[in-house]
Design an enzyme around this catalytic site. Structure first.
Site, short mmCIF file in Angstrom:
data_model
loop_
_atom_site.label_atom_id
_atom_site.label_comp_id
_atom_site.label_asym_id
_atom_site.label_seq_id
_atom_site.Cartn_x
_atom_site.Cartn_y
_atom_site.Cartn_z
N LEU A 1 0.87 -1.18 0.00
CA LEU A 1 0.00 0.00 0.00
C LEU A 1 0.90 1.23 0.00
O LEU A 1 1.90 1.27 0.73
CB LEU A 1 -0.87 0.04 1.26
N ASP A 2 0.55 2.23 -0.81
CA ASP A 2 1.33 3.47 -0.82
C ASP A 2 1.34 4.10 0.57
O ASP A 2 0.38 3.93 1.34
CB ASP A 2 0.71 4.48 -1.80
#
Length: 300
Positions: free
Chosen positions: A44-45
């Site tokens: 996930l960013d």
């Protein structure tokens, strides 16, 4: 004195906080649980929050089977502005004064349903010659990328008041929501970037069952351990088969016992002992069972 690490097997549904890389979140969880071995199931960013399954011990053997799973997100878009990263962490590189209606936006969303090709963004963790693309992007270097096949199952508008829109997206693996937001905006003859992104589901796991680092830290070790899911939670989407003790013994010795004729071929199968113990994953090939990933008979 460093806390002693533990042999621990299981899956933690972590609610990742914003501003953390997936690896930083993983290391926080690993320290909290004092786990010897840990891994996550897809990046996930840092800007994004939400569901990040963490695998401890032998669960790491099955993490790859979650990477192929469908995902669900809630994305908040700022319309009329594009950034160099596609999200709020970047610098604004273009603006549009065209105001669009919710109907315009809805039509644009519908144009991006189904199977399609998507070009991965430069600001991504995809590797080129051993380095993530975002490192090249920060140097102003543009690397040629190949479009990837993705599928958008559903897009629902949760909120719209120009210039802000919020959508829920159900999609296949490998989908970049930042790129989807830009593509939707382009279809609506405007620009966009993400101001927030939250992963709400992956492989049947829901965000409602996840736990933040802060909530976990407030628990006792026994309470934290009780929240872990078993290793086979990662592969519940695969068909299952109960095998005999003789078959299980043969698989553990690296042999290929005869497969029951009713089993599907060339498909990963969950296999269990008669007492319900999860043994691991096998596949049936040309009438024989072949081990893919087996649980160890002693803790790794």
């Amino acid at each position: 004195m460093k806390p002693q690490k533990r042999l621990l097997n299981g899956v933690l549904l972590l609610d990742k906080a914003t501003g953390l890389s997936s690896n930083s979140a993983l290391q926080q969880a690993r320290r909290l649980y004092r786990a010897e071995k840990a891994g996550h199931t897809g990046v996930l960013d840092p800007l994004a929050t939400g569901l990040l399954p963490i695998c401890f011990g032998q669960a790491t053997k099955f993490a790859q089977y979650l990477l192929d799973a469908d995902k669900a997100y809630i994305a908040t878009l700022r319309l009329g502005q594009a950034t160099d990263t596609g999200d709020a962490e970047g610098s604004i590189i273009a603006t549009s004064n065209t105001e669009i209606s919710q109907t315009d936006f809805q039509v644009a969303c519908q144009q991006h349903l189904g199977a399609q090709q998507q070009l991965p963004p430069m600001y991504s963790a995809l590797k080129h010659q051993g380095k993530p693309l975002y490192q090249y992007a920060r140097q102003g270097i543009d690397i040629q990328r190949q479009p990837r096949s993705i599928r958008i199952h559903a897009i629902q508008i949760l909120h719209f008041q120009f210039p802000e829109a919020q959508i829920s997206v159900q999609c296949s693996k490998g989908t970049y929501i930042r790129t989807l937001a830009e593509d939707i905006a382009k279809s609506a003859h405007t620009l966009a970037h993400l101001t927030a992104l939250r992963r709400t589901a992956t492989a049947g796991f829901q965000i409602e069952r996840s736990h933040s680092i802060e909530s976990l830290a407030a628990l006792t070790e026994e309470q934290r351990d009780a929240l872990l899911l078993p290793c086979d939670a990662l592969v519940q989407h695969l068909p299952q088969h109960t095998a005999s003790e003789q078959t299980i013994r043969a698989l553990r010795f690296g042999q290929t016992p005869v497969a029951p004729p009713e089993l599907p071929e060339n498909t990963p199968l969950r296999i269990y002992a008669a007492n319900g113990e999860f043994i691991g994953l096998v596949t049936s090939q040309q009438g024989y069972l072949k081990a893919l990933r087996l649980m160890s008979t002693q803790s790794d």
